[in-house]
Every structure is written in structure tokens, then in C-alpha cells.
Motif scaffolding. Structure first.
Motif, mmCIF file in Angstrom:
data_model
loop_
_atom_site.group_PDB
_atom_site.id
_atom_site.type_symbol
_atom_site.label_atom_id
_atom_site.label_comp_id
_atom_site.label_asym_id
_atom_site.label_seq_id
_atom_site.Cartn_x
_atom_site.Cartn_y
_atom_site.Cartn_z
ATOM 1 N N CYS A 1 0.839 -1.190 0.000
ATOM 2 C CA CYS A 1 0.000 0.000 0.000
ATOM 3 C C CYS A 1 0.880 1.248 0.000
ATOM 4 C CB CYS A 1 -0.914 0.019 1.219
ATOM 5 S SG CYS A 1 -1.995 -1.432 1.327
ATOM 6 N N VAL A 2 0.304 2.377 -0.387
ATOM 7 C CA VAL A 2 1.063 3.614 -0.468
ATOM 8 C C VAL A 2 0.206 4.781 0.012
ATOM 9 C CG1 VAL A 2 0.420 3.960 -2.904
ATOM 10 C CG2 VAL A 2 2.482 5.073 -1.972
ATOM 11 N N VAL A 3 0.836 5.718 0.718
ATOM 12 C CA VAL A 3 0.168 6.932 1.196
ATOM 13 C C VAL A 3 0.960 8.134 0.704
ATOM 14 C CG1 VAL A 3 -0.612 8.248 3.202
ATOM 15 C CG2 VAL A 3 -0.625 5.740 3.282
ATOM 16 N N SER A 4 0.296 9.050 0.021
ATOM 17 C CA SER A 4 0.967 10.246 -0.491
ATOM 18 C C SER A 4 0.973 11.351 0.563
ATOM 19 C CB SER A 4 0.260 10.774 -1.744
ATOM 20 O OG SER A 4 -0.913 11.508 -1.392
ATOM 21 N N ASP A 5 1.821 12.362 0.335
ATOM 22 C CA ASP A 5 1.631 13.594 1.084
ATOM 23 C C ASP A 5 0.610 14.425 0.308
ATOM 24 O OD1 ASP A 5 2.904 14.980 -0.973
ATOM 25 O OD2 ASP A 5 4.543 15.737 0.273
ATOM 26 N N PHE A 6 0.384 15.685 0.734
ATOM 27 C CA PHE A 6 -0.743 16.399 0.125
ATOM 28 C C PHE A 6 -0.453 16.898 -1.287
ATOM 29 C CE2 PHE A 6 1.325 19.795 2.696
ATOM 30 C CZ PHE A 6 1.541 20.755 1.732
ATOM 31 N N GLY A 7 0.741 16.588 -1.825
ATOM 32 C CA GLY A 7 0.982 16.901 -3.232
ATOM 33 C C GLY A 7 0.204 16.006 -4.169
ATOM 34 N N GLY A 8 -0.179 14.808 -3.695
ATOM 35 C CA GLY A 8 -0.958 13.898 -4.517
ATOM 36 C C GLY A 8 -0.118 13.091 -5.484
ATOM 37 N N PHE A 9 -0.701 12.010 -6.008
ATOM 38 C CA PHE A 9 0.041 11.080 -6.855
ATOM 39 C C PHE A 9 0.299 11.588 -8.266
ATOM 40 C CE2 PHE A 9 -1.896 7.874 -3.855
ATOM 41 C CZ PHE A 9 -0.698 7.575 -3.221
ATOM 42 N N ASP A 10 -0.266 12.729 -8.622
ATOM 43 C CA ASP A 10 -0.015 13.287 -9.952
ATOM 44 C C ASP A 10 0.792 14.568 -9.856
ATOM 45 O OD1 ASP A 10 -1.941 14.880 -8.813
ATOM 46 O OD2 ASP A 10 -3.240 14.975 -10.573
ATOM 47 N N ASP A 11 1.707 14.626 -8.883
ATOM 48 C CA ASP A 11 2.455 15.860 -8.642
ATOM 49 C C ASP A 11 3.628 16.058 -9.594
ATOM 50 O OD1 ASP A 11 4.169 13.913 -7.669
ATOM 51 O OD2 ASP A 11 4.570 14.924 -5.762
ATOM 52 N N LYS A 12 3.831 15.142 -10.532
ATOM 53 C CA LYS A 12 4.959 15.209 -11.467
ATOM 54 C C LYS A 12 6.291 15.193 -10.718
ATOM 55 C CE LYS A 12 1.849 16.108 -14.673
ATOM 56 N NZ LYS A 12 1.371 15.060 -15.592
ATOM 57 N N SER A 13 6.279 14.643 -9.513
ATOM 58 C CA SER A 13 7.467 14.684 -8.671
ATOM 59 C C SER A 13 7.549 13.401 -7.862
ATOM 60 C CB SER A 13 7.409 15.931 -7.778
ATOM 61 O OG SER A 13 8.613 16.129 -7.082
ATOM 62 N N PHE A 14 7.943 13.508 -6.568
ATOM 63 C CA PHE A 14 8.285 12.301 -5.826
ATOM 64 C C PHE A 14 7.082 11.431 -5.483
ATOM 65 C CE2 PHE A 14 7.665 15.596 -2.707
ATOM 66 C CZ PHE A 14 7.168 14.994 -1.567
ATOM 67 N N ASN A 15 5.906 12.020 -5.272
ATOM 68 C CA ASN A 15 4.719 11.190 -5.058
ATOM 69 C C ASN A 15 4.418 10.345 -6.294
ATOM 70 O OD1 ASN A 15 3.265 11.814 -2.381
ATOM 71 N ND2 ASN A 15 3.706 13.866 -3.151
ATOM 72 N N GLN A 16 4.475 10.974 -7.456
ATOM 73 C CA GLN A 16 4.176 10.263 -8.689
ATOM 74 C C GLN A 16 5.199 9.168 -8.963
ATOM 75 O OE1 GLN A 16 2.926 12.685 -12.004
ATOM 76 N NE2 GLN A 16 3.883 11.309 -13.498
ATOM 77 N N SER A 17 6.487 9.477 -8.743
ATOM 78 C CA SER A 17 7.527 8.475 -8.976
ATOM 79 C C SER A 17 7.374 7.289 -8.033
ATOM 80 C CB SER A 17 8.910 9.104 -8.791
ATOM 81 O OG SER A 17 9.153 10.086 -9.770
ATOM 82 N N SER A 18 7.037 7.567 -6.785
ATOM 83 C CA SER A 18 6.831 6.485 -5.819
ATOM 84 C C SER A 18 5.611 5.645 -6.191
ATOM 85 C CB SER A 18 6.662 7.067 -4.417
ATOM 86 O OG SER A 18 7.802 7.808 -4.032
ATOM 87 N N PHE A 19 4.554 6.306 -6.652
ATOM 88 C CA PHE A 19 3.354 5.589 -7.088
ATOM 89 C C PHE A 19 3.677 4.694 -8.282
ATOM 90 C CE2 PHE A 19 -0.600 5.112 -9.464
ATOM 91 C CZ PHE A 19 -1.499 4.756 -8.453
ATOM 92 N N GLU A 20 4.484 5.199 -9.197
ATOM 93 C CA GLU A 20 4.878 4.384 -10.348
ATOM 94 C C GLU A 20 5.702 3.174 -9.894
ATOM 95 O OE1 GLU A 20 6.864 7.230 -12.755
ATOM 96 O OE2 GLU A 20 5.010 8.117 -13.541
ATOM 97 N N GLY A 21 6.489 3.360 -8.831
ATOM 98 C CA GLY A 21 7.275 2.246 -8.307
ATOM 99 C C GLY A 21 6.415 1.140 -7.733
ATOM 100 N N ILE A 22 5.405 1.499 -6.946
ATOM 101 C CA ILE A 22 4.540 0.468 -6.371
ATOM 102 C C ILE A 22 3.664 -0.155 -7.447
ATOM 103 C CG2 ILE A 22 2.638 2.000 -5.667
ATOM 104 C CD1 ILE A 22 2.383 0.317 -3.110
#
Length: 366
Positions: free
Chosen positions: A45-66
Motif C-alpha cells: 500500500c502507499v500513502v501520499s503527502d498532500f501533493g498527490g500522486f499526480d504531482d509530477k514529482s516524488f509522489n508520482q515516482s513512488s506511485f509508479e514504483g509500487i
């Protein structure tokens, strides 16, 4: 941040090759995790910070990893996307309650929520991007079921600062951050020292506005979700003469792009976390380079290891040497940058890996 040098001369260092410097990053390879059968009961499972999974940054990269790891393992995964800071604890707890075996939390701001959930649920394994753990009194804390995933981005940012100093036409380079987190200021520290090193080597006086490594004071938007704040800060930097800007603020670089477009000036962006040329191509012509962290590949490997029963709480630290950090290709700016400068970057990278140049920051992973 301090820099120490040991017998370092650019001309005498072994060249790694321009393509090696500018290649995309990935962590050192490890053996493949076990079979899909071993992962059949595994729920990541994955939990983002408030930037969200489409932030074009570390949330998105982490989401792509999982996403990548789950596809390889043949399992489903659950996600909780935070839209405000007060949701962190509840989102992490929700993932525990839904039976997650492994929970990836993204960002320094989730450190306490991760710590508390991990202490309350020792049978659940966690990894946190861009942060170690600490007690309430800020003393360091390690837990057997939490793996910090850290990046020595000062090393790669040093190269970007040197590149910016060698490329600027105005003699002024700018930067700003989202919030004054260690995972943000480590970029700004490395960038500042790369500029300072260029000035020392070339007897120039390129100025950095927006951050002082000595006082640890600078420009911050106060968050990572207000594109207009990024635009306003960038307009100020452009007005101050900056023709290269490093926004360390997640998606706020989009505000920088807007400010540049409206200014009509020849200003470039240095991106962070991912290769912005690939993630946000609508501003492709503006990107000098990006300071990358191999979050997708590192996340993928950590999750597949956990699924195979090989979870380790030992911190992962991405460096230039293990290719956990690095610079993106110059893309559209390649023809605008002196090839000799790129060769110097290649030499500098070799010097940092060899220990001839040591780049440190208060935020350097220990």
C-alpha cells in the motif's frame, strides 16, 4: 554545507563519459525477488503527502514504483491520497486497517505518522521516502519494521549548480523551496556549493539568489500545492536577474514555467526528483536538466524484496556512486551548453565518487 577537496584537479581526473553522467539513474541491481506464489498473500500500500500522486514529482515516482512492483508480482495494491496534512495519520492507519503487509509513505511530512503506526503495528513493514525517523525530542529513532529511503541529492545538485554557473548569461541564478524540510534544503545546499565551486575554479562571481547556505535562509512557498505561489516567487527571481531557476517544490515548477513564459526572457529551469522533460513535456524547451532521484526503481526493488520475505530496515541511501541520484540529459539545451562544460561535469562526478570532492549538508543522510 562544506566542501573539502583532496588532490582534485579537473584535468587530471578519469573521465566516466558524458553519456554515463547524463543517463537516467537506477539503484544498484540486486537479485530478483521470489516467485508470484510467494507474494500471493502480499498486499502493498502507499500513502501520499498532500501533493498527490499526480504531482509530477516524488509522489508520482513512488506511485509508479509500487504500480510497477505490483504488476511484476501479480498482486493488487491499495492507495491513500492525502489532500491535507491533517489526513496523514488517518490515511496510514486506514492502510493498516485494510490489511496491508507493506506500507510506503511518501515524504518527510509523514515521518511521525509512519513512526506511530509502525510502533503500534510491529508486524507491518513500512518504508518512508525522504526521511529517517525521530522521537518527539528529535533524537534519532530506528525501528525494525521501517526502512528509510534517503537520497544524497546534494551530490547531484552540486553538479547542477556547477552547470548553472557555467551556463548563465546574466551571472545570477535563483532557487526557492516548497517548505524548509531537509529533503528540500539538501538540494539547495548542493546547488549553492556547485555555484561556489565554479566561481572558485573559474574566478567568476555568479550569484545565487533565493538561498544562503551560510544562514540557511531563503525563499519558500509555504507548501507544495500552490502553483501560483511558485509563479510569484519565480517572477521575483526573474526580476532579480536570474536566468536559471531551481524550484525545489514539487509541482510548483509549473508556476516557474508560467512566469518564464510571461516574462518573454530566456530563462531555464532545473527540475528535481524526476526528469521533467519526460514527466511534463509541455515545458520541454525550458529544462536545462533535472536533479533526479531513482524513486521508481528503488521503490520497486524494496517492495519486491519485502514480498519475497527479504525486507530490511537498513536505510537505502541513493548516491552518485550507486546511481540513486544523478542528472537528467540536457535534451533541448544540449546545443546551448558548451561541450567542455559537460566534460568538466563528468570529471566532477568522478571526483565526488572517488572522494576527492566531498559535498556535505546538514541534511546529508547519515
Amino acid at each position: 554545507m562544506t566542501i573539502t577537496t583532496r588532490k582534485a584537479t579537473l584535468g587530471g581526473l578519469a573521465s566516466l563519459g558524458v553519456l554515463a553522467l547524463l543517463a537516467a539513474c537506477a539503484p544498484a541491481p540486486t537479485d530478483d525477488a521470489g516467485s508470484n506464489d510467494a507474494a500471493s498473500d502480499f498486499l502493498p500500500c502507499v500513502v501520499s503527502d498532500f501533493g498527490g500522486f499526480d504531482d509530477k514529482s516524488f509522489n508520482q515516482s513512488s506511485f509508479e514504483g509500487i504500480s510497477q512492483a505490483s504488476e511484476e508480482l501479480g498482486v493488487e495494491f491499495k492507495q491513500a491520497e492525502s489532500t491535507s496534512e491533517d489526513q496523514y495519520s488517518g490515511n496510514v492507519t486506514s492502510m493498516v486497517d485494510q490489511g496491508c503487509n507493506f506500507i510506503l509513505t511518501v515524504g518527510f511530512a509523514l515521518a511521525n505518522a509512519t513512526r506511530d503506526a509502525a510502533q503500534a503495528n510491529p508486524d507491518v513493514e513500512f518504508a518512508i521516502i525522504d526521511s529517517a525517523l525521530s522521537n518527539d525530542d528529535f533524537s534519532p529513532l530506528t525501528l525494525d519494521n521501517v526502512k528509510p529511503v534517503l537520497y544524497d541529492t546534494a551530490q547531484a545538485a552540486f553538479l547542477a549548480g556547477y552547470l548553472a554557473a557555467g551556463t548563465t548569461k546574466t551571472g545570477t541564478v535563483g532557487t526557492f523551496g516548497g517548505m524548509q524540510f531537509p529533503s528540500v534544503t539538501i538540494f539547495m545546499d548542493g546547488f549553492a556549493d556547485g555555484i561556489a565551486y565554479y566561481n572558485t575554479e573559474k574566478k567568476t562571481d555568479v550569484k545565487l539568489t533565493g538561498w544562503s547556505k551560510d544562514t540557511q535562509e531563503g525563499l519558500f512557498a509555504g507548501g507544495f500545492d500552490d502553483i501560483s505561489a511558485g509563479k510569484t516567487l519565480s517572477q521575483g527571481l526573474i526580476d532579480a536577474g536570474a536566468d536559471i531557476i531551481l524550484p525545489v517544490a514539487g509541482p510548483l515548477f509549473q508556476g516557474t514555467a508560467q512566469a518564464i513564459s510571461e516574462s518573454g526572457k530566456d530563462v531555464a529551469i532545473v527540475g528535481v526528483d524526476s526528469d521533467l522533460f519526460e514527466t511534463t513535456p509541455e515545458f520541454a524547451a525550458l529544462y536545462l536538466t533535472s536533479i533526479m532521484k531513482s524513486m521508481t526503481d528503488a521503490t520497486d526493488q524494496i517492495i519486491t524484496d519485502a514480498a519475497a520475505g527479504d525486507f530490511s530496515s537498513d536505510p537505502y541511501v541513493g548516491t552518485l556512486e550507486n546511481e540513486g541520484v544523478g542528472l537528467a540529459p540536457l535534451h533541448d539545451w544540449e546545443s546551448k551548453v558548451d561541450p567542455a562544460l559537460v566534460t568538466e561535469l563528468d570529471d566532477l562526478k568522478a571526483a565526488i565518487i572517488a572522494g576527492d570532492i566531498v559535498v556535505t549538508s546538514d541534511a546529508t543522510p547519515k
